[in-house]
Design a protein around this motif. Structure first.
Motif, short mmCIF file in Angstrom:
data_model
loop_
_atom_site.label_atom_id
_atom_site.label_comp_id
_atom_site.label_asym_id
_atom_site.label_seq_id
_atom_site.Cartn_x
_atom_site.Cartn_y
_atom_site.Cartn_z
N ASP A 146 127.38 70.20 -15.95
CA ASP A 146 128.11 70.17 -14.68
C ASP A 146 127.21 70.29 -13.46
N VAL A 147 125.93 70.48 -13.65
CA VAL A 147 124.98 70.58 -12.54
C VAL A 147 124.15 69.30 -12.52
N PRO A 148 124.48 68.35 -11.64
CA PRO A 148 123.76 67.06 -11.65
C PRO A 148 122.37 67.16 -11.02
N LEU A 149 121.52 66.27 -11.44
CA LEU A 149 120.19 66.13 -10.83
C LEU A 149 120.31 65.18 -9.66
N VAL A 150 119.81 65.59 -8.50
CA VAL A 150 119.91 64.79 -7.28
C VAL A 150 118.64 63.96 -7.14
N VAL A 151 118.83 62.64 -6.99
CA VAL A 151 117.70 61.71 -6.91
C VAL A 151 117.12 61.69 -5.51
N CYS A 152 117.94 61.45 -4.52
CA CYS A 152 117.48 61.27 -3.14
C CYS A 152 117.79 62.53 -2.33
N SER A 153 116.79 63.03 -1.65
CA SER A 153 116.95 64.19 -0.78
C SER A 153 116.02 64.01 0.42
N GLU A 154 116.08 64.96 1.34
CA GLU A 154 115.20 64.88 2.51
C GLU A 154 113.75 65.02 2.12
N GLN A 155 113.47 65.85 1.14
CA GLN A 155 112.08 66.00 0.68
C GLN A 155 111.62 64.82 -0.17
N ARG A 156 112.58 64.14 -0.82
CA ARG A 156 112.24 63.02 -1.71
C ARG A 156 113.16 61.85 -1.41
N PRO A 157 112.92 61.11 -0.33
CA PRO A 157 113.79 59.97 -0.01
C PRO A 157 113.52 58.79 -0.94
N VAL A 158 114.61 58.11 -1.33
CA VAL A 158 114.53 56.94 -2.21
C VAL A 158 115.20 55.78 -1.50
N ALA A 159 114.44 54.72 -1.28
CA ALA A 159 114.95 53.56 -0.54
C ALA A 159 115.80 52.70 -1.47
N THR A 160 116.90 52.17 -0.95
CA THR A 160 117.78 51.27 -1.68
C THR A 160 118.21 50.14 -0.76
N GLY A 161 118.77 49.08 -1.37
CA GLY A 161 119.30 47.97 -0.58
C GLY A 161 118.22 47.25 0.20
N VAL A 162 118.52 46.95 1.47
CA VAL A 162 117.60 46.20 2.32
C VAL A 162 116.32 46.97 2.56
N GLN A 163 116.43 48.28 2.72
CA GLN A 163 115.23 49.09 2.94
C GLN A 163 114.27 48.99 1.74
N LYS A 164 114.84 48.94 0.54
CA LYS A 164 113.99 48.81 -0.65
C LYS A 164 113.31 47.45 -0.69
N TRP A 165 114.02 46.40 -0.32
CA TRP A 165 113.42 45.06 -0.31
C TRP A 165 112.29 44.98 0.72
N ILE A 166 112.53 45.56 1.91
CA ILE A 166 111.49 45.56 2.93
C ILE A 166 110.27 46.34 2.46
N GLN A 167 110.49 47.47 1.80
CA GLN A 167 109.38 48.26 1.29
C GLN A 167 108.60 47.50 0.23
N GLN A 168 109.30 46.84 -0.68
CA GLN A 168 108.62 46.07 -1.72
C GLN A 168 107.83 44.91 -1.12
N TYR A 169 108.39 44.25 -0.11
CA TYR A 169 107.68 43.15 0.52
C TYR A 169 106.42 43.64 1.23
N THR A 170 106.52 44.79 1.88
CA THR A 170 105.35 45.34 2.57
C THR A 170 104.27 45.75 1.59
#
Length: 282
Positions: A135-159
């Protein structure tokens, strides 16, 4: 007062058939949807690679595509220090297929759910993962560990797809140095095998010193096979054609009969020659 319908946290791990423990995964703290991963202690007898020690390796199923090796390492670091993380499309034994290439020279990986092998520095981390409450989930994205998704992820991969020429030159030089070193080692190994084969053909077998108390043996498997073939041929030459006594007696009888037959034929030839000879003194 009516009883509350809210379910309380069980604080107990969820174990399913097969020995897998279910871990809940949540992309962010405000996300409603949850994802399930299945973990199990990696215990494969056929696994011979030192990269996956059996007492410190965790096998993970159903890893979502937005979790890279770095994200997985950060997620499981709360259970103990993580030594290495390996993500693959399908489970299987670890195989060294040539030199390790840079990400710029590797084909694009498959974007989908993956399986992972997580190696901890201490074996005590495995029970901590398997006892984590469902019942205690593991959190992927947080302020200390941001994870890019969607358009931001594509821009990051292109860069990140661009590389500085100096860095690319350094990667290529390192690869070529390793390639030349491997070629030299292969040539030296072939030269030693050729010399060893030549010595064995001349009747000498070169042996090496093993550990204390061990008998000396030929250096290669091919040398062992050649030595075994020579021993088999030598044994066949020394082997008696007629092993049993009755076989040897029958052979002697046949040989004596053949000699007698030949003796009678010779007597007839001599008598014929004497009859044909004509003596004319005058």
């Amino acid at each position: 007062m009516a009883p509350s319908k809210k379910k309380h946290a069980s604080c107990q791990p969820c174990i399913i058939p097969g020995g897998f423990t279910v871990l809940s995964l949540q992309f962010s703290s405000d996300s409603v949807a949850q994802h399930s991963m299945y973990v199990k202690e990696h215990r494969v007898r056929a696994e011979k690679s030192s990269r996956r020690p059996l007492d410190r390796t965790l096998f993970v199923l159903n890893i979502p595509p937005y979790c890279s090796e770095g994200v997985v390492k950060d997620l499981f670091s709360q259970f103990g220090s993580v030594e290495s993380v390996e993500l693959r499309d399908h489970p299987g034994s670890f195989q060294e297929s040539g030199p390790r290439l840079s990400r710029f020279f590797r084909p694009a990986g498959k974007q989908g759910f993956k399986v992972g092998y997580i190696v901890f520095q201490n074996s005590s981390s495995l029970p901590a993962v398997k006892s984590h409450p469902h019942d205690v989930p593991l959190v992927v994205c947080s302020e200390q560990r941001p994870v890019a998704t969607g358009v931001q992820k594509w821009i990051q991969q292109y860069t990140e797809s661009f590389i500085h020429p100096d860095k690319l030159l350094q990667i290529v030089d390192t690869f070529m140095q390793d390639y030349d070193k491997r070629k030299e080692e292969e040539a030296e190994r072939q030269k030693q095998e050729a010399e060893q084969q030549q010595e064995e053909e001349e009747g000498w077998v070169k042996v090496t010193r093993g550990h204390k108390g061990a008998k000396a043996r030929p250096r290669s498997e091919a040398a062992n096979q050649r030595t075994l073939q020579r021993e088999i041929r030598k044994k066949k030459r020394k082997e008696l054609m007629n092993f049993y006594t009755w076989q040897h007696r029958n052979t002697q009888k046949e040989h004596i009969a053949e000699l007698r037959k030949k003796f009678e034929e010779d007597k007839q030839k001599i008598a014929l020659l004497r009859a044909q000879r004509k003596f004319k003194p005058y």
